[in-house]
Design a protein around this motif. Structure first.
Motif, PDB file in Angstrom:
ATOM      1  N   GLU A   9       1.007  -0.571   0.522  1.00 26.08           N
ATOM      2  CA  GLU A   9      -0.200   0.067  -0.059  1.00 26.08           C
ATOM      3  C   GLU A   9       0.765   1.280  -0.431  1.00 26.08           C
ATOM      4  O   GLU A   9       0.591   2.441  -1.137  1.00 26.08           O
ATOM      5  CB  GLU A   9      -0.603   0.204   0.747  1.00 26.08           C
ATOM      6  CG  GLU A   9      -1.667   1.493   1.961  1.00 26.08           C
ATOM      7  CD  GLU A   9      -2.807   1.479   0.446  1.00 26.08           C
ATOM      8  OE1 GLU A   9      -3.041   3.133   0.206  1.00 26.08           O
ATOM      9  OE2 GLU A   9      -3.343   1.224  -0.430  1.00 26.08           O
ATOM     10  N   TYR A  10       2.191   1.457   0.801  1.00 22.11           N
ATOM     11  CA  TYR A  10       2.602   1.807   0.606  1.00 22.11           C
ATOM     12  C   TYR A  10       3.344   2.554  -0.671  1.00 22.11           C
ATOM     13  O   TYR A  10       3.376   3.302  -1.058  1.00 22.11           O
ATOM     14  CB  TYR A  10       4.215   2.128   1.739  1.00 22.11           C
ATOM     15  CG  TYR A  10       4.740   3.671   2.188  1.00 22.11           C
ATOM     16  CD1 TYR A  10       5.161   4.337   2.335  1.00 22.11           C
ATOM     17  CD2 TYR A  10       6.345   2.583   1.384  1.00 22.11           C
ATOM     18  CE1 TYR A  10       6.126   5.228   2.202  1.00 22.11           C
ATOM     19  CE2 TYR A  10       7.139   3.920   1.189  1.00 22.11           C
ATOM     20  CZ  TYR A  10       6.820   4.586   1.073  1.00 22.11           C
ATOM     21  OH  TYR A  10       8.643   5.826   1.845  1.00 22.11           O
ATOM     22  N   ARG A  11       3.563   1.295  -1.478  1.00 20.18           N
ATOM     23  CA  ARG A  11       4.632   1.627  -2.910  1.00 20.18           C
ATOM     24  C   ARG A  11       3.480   1.636  -4.094  1.00 20.18           C
ATOM     25  O   ARG A  11       3.808   2.749  -4.900  1.00 20.18           O
ATOM     26  CB  ARG A  11       5.039   0.385  -2.568  1.00 20.18           C
ATOM     27  CG  ARG A  11       6.395  -0.120  -2.499  1.00 20.18           C
ATOM     28  CD  ARG A  11       7.008  -1.181  -2.658  1.00 20.18           C
ATOM     29  NE  ARG A  11       7.867  -1.589  -2.041  1.00 20.18           N
ATOM     30  CZ  ARG A  11       8.120  -2.901  -1.324  1.00 20.18           C
ATOM     31  NH1 ARG A  11       8.068  -3.801  -1.609  1.00 20.18           N
ATOM     32  NH2 ARG A  11       9.550  -3.011  -0.465  1.00 20.18           N
ATOM     33  N   HIS A  12       2.111   1.392  -3.421  1.00 21.15           N
ATOM     34  CA  HIS A  12       1.283   2.108  -4.405  1.00 21.15           C
ATOM     35  C   HIS A  12       0.238   1.981  -3.723  1.00 21.15           C
ATOM     36  O   HIS A  12      -1.420   1.236  -3.672  1.00 21.15           O
ATOM     37  CB  HIS A  12       0.954   0.616  -5.283  1.00 21.15           C
ATOM     38  CG  HIS A  12       2.075   0.264  -6.144  1.00 21.15           C
ATOM     39  ND1 HIS A  12       2.973   1.046  -7.006  1.00 21.15           N
ATOM     40  CD2 HIS A  12       3.114  -1.336  -6.345  1.00 21.15           C
ATOM     41  CE1 HIS A  12       3.689   0.195  -8.001  1.00 21.15           C
ATOM     42  NE2 HIS A  12       3.920  -0.890  -7.084  1.00 21.15           N
ATOM     43  N   PRO A  13      -0.062   3.314  -2.847  1.00 21.13           N
ATOM     44  CA  PRO A  13      -1.259   3.755  -2.352  1.00 21.13           C
ATOM     45  C   PRO A  13      -2.403   3.919  -3.372  1.00 21.13           C
ATOM     46  O   PRO A  13      -3.334   3.981  -4.235  1.00 21.13           O
ATOM     47  CB  PRO A  13      -0.855   5.574  -1.796  1.00 21.13           C
ATOM     48  CG  PRO A  13      -0.218   5.306  -2.917  1.00 21.13           C
ATOM     49  CD  PRO A  13       0.981   4.334  -3.425  1.00 21.13           C
ATOM     50  N   PHE A  14      -3.730   2.991  -2.739  1.00 18.37           N
ATOM     51  CA  PHE A  14      -5.312   3.433  -3.273  1.00 18.37           C
ATOM     52  C   PHE A  14      -5.484   4.721  -3.163  1.00 18.37           C
ATOM     53  O   PHE A  14      -6.421   4.276  -4.540  1.00 18.37           O
ATOM     54  CB  PHE A  14      -5.784   2.203  -1.855  1.00 18.37           C
ATOM     55  CG  PHE A  14      -7.453   2.373  -2.498  1.00 18.37           C
ATOM     56  CD1 PHE A  14      -8.096   1.488  -3.339  1.00 18.37           C
ATOM     57  CD2 PHE A  14      -8.086   2.535  -2.257  1.00 18.37           C
ATOM     58  CE1 PHE A  14      -9.445   1.013  -3.898  1.00 18.37           C
ATOM     59  CE2 PHE A  14      -9.374   3.111  -2.944  1.00 18.37           C
ATOM     60  CZ  PHE A  14      -9.988   2.076  -2.692  1.00 18.37           C
ATOM     61  N   TRP A  15      -5.124   5.675  -2.953  1.00 13.46           N
ATOM     62  CA  TRP A  15      -6.052   6.845  -2.598  1.00 13.46           C
ATOM     63  C   TRP A  15      -4.276   7.221  -3.680  1.00 13.46           C
ATOM     64  O   TRP A  15      -4.705   8.788  -3.765  1.00 13.46           O
ATOM     65  CB  TRP A  15      -5.635   7.197  -1.709  1.00 13.46           C
ATOM     66  CG  TRP A  15      -6.992   6.645  -1.022  1.00 13.46           C
ATOM     67  CD1 TRP A  15      -7.594   5.929   0.220  1.00 13.46           C
ATOM     68  CD2 TRP A  15      -9.005   7.271  -1.149  1.00 13.46           C
ATOM     69  NE1 TRP A  15      -8.859   5.951  -0.096  1.00 13.46           N
ATOM     70  CE2 TRP A  15      -9.091   6.557  -0.310  1.00 13.46           C
ATOM     71  CE3 TRP A  15      -9.352   8.199  -2.425  1.00 13.46           C
ATOM     72  CZ2 TRP A  15     -10.689   6.636  -0.405  1.00 13.46           C
ATOM     73  CZ3 TRP A  15     -10.403   7.824  -2.390  1.00 13.46           C
ATOM     74  CH2 TRP A  15     -11.417   7.053  -1.541  1.00 13.46           C
ATOM     75  N   GLY A  16      -3.391   7.392  -3.905  1.00 18.46           N
ATOM     76  CA  GLY A  16      -2.313   7.624  -4.869  1.00 18.46           C
ATOM     77  C   GLY A  16      -2.379   8.720  -5.642  1.00 18.46           C
ATOM     78  O   GLY A  16      -1.928   9.588  -5.976  1.00 18.46           O
ATOM     79  N   ASP A  17      -3.597   8.103  -6.264  1.00 19.88           N
ATOM     80  CA  ASP A  17      -4.002   8.878  -7.681  1.00 19.88           C
ATOM     81  C   ASP A  17      -5.099  10.707  -7.398  1.00 19.88           C
ATOM     82  O   ASP A  17      -4.687  11.659  -8.384  1.00 19.88           O
ATOM     83  CB  ASP A  17      -4.968   7.940  -8.797  1.00 19.88           C
ATOM     84  CG  ASP A  17      -3.697   7.441  -9.830  1.00 19.88           C
ATOM     85  OD1 ASP A  17      -2.890   7.878  -9.227  1.00 19.88           O
ATOM     86  OD2 ASP A  17      -4.765   5.825 -10.043  1.00 19.88           O
TER      87      ASP A  17
END
Length: 85
Positions: A9-17
């Motif tokens: 999740e840190y590497r590819h956060p769900f809310w990252g976009d």
């Protein structure tokens, strides 16, 4: 959510976009099931319970933490009282 999932999740956060850089301040420490998650604030040690509809307020700093320390969160999360609910 296990440690491997938290790291992912840190590497590819769900809310990252929607919230670029969210992983720099917060770690999502629970699944996204139920349309909400627990977030750990890496700067203040606080833990927040955030529903998806409240993400804008959370990111704007408008929500109060559920716990002011991660230790208090863990103590609550693993307490026998919590298990009976």
């Amino acid at each position: 959510m296990n440690l491997k999932e938290i790291v992912e999740e840190y590497r590819h956060p769900f809310w990252g976009d929607k919230y670029p850089g969210i992983e720099q301040k917060y770690l999502r420490i629970s699944s996204i099931e139920g349309e909400g998650s627990y977030f750990y604030d890496k700067e203040t040690d606080a833990v927040y319970e955030v529903e998806w509809k409240d993400m804008d307020d959370f990111m704007a700093g408008k929500l109060q933490p559920l716990f002011t320390s991660f230790y208090d969160f863990l103590e609550w999360y693993y307490s026998e009282e919590n298990e009976s609910k």
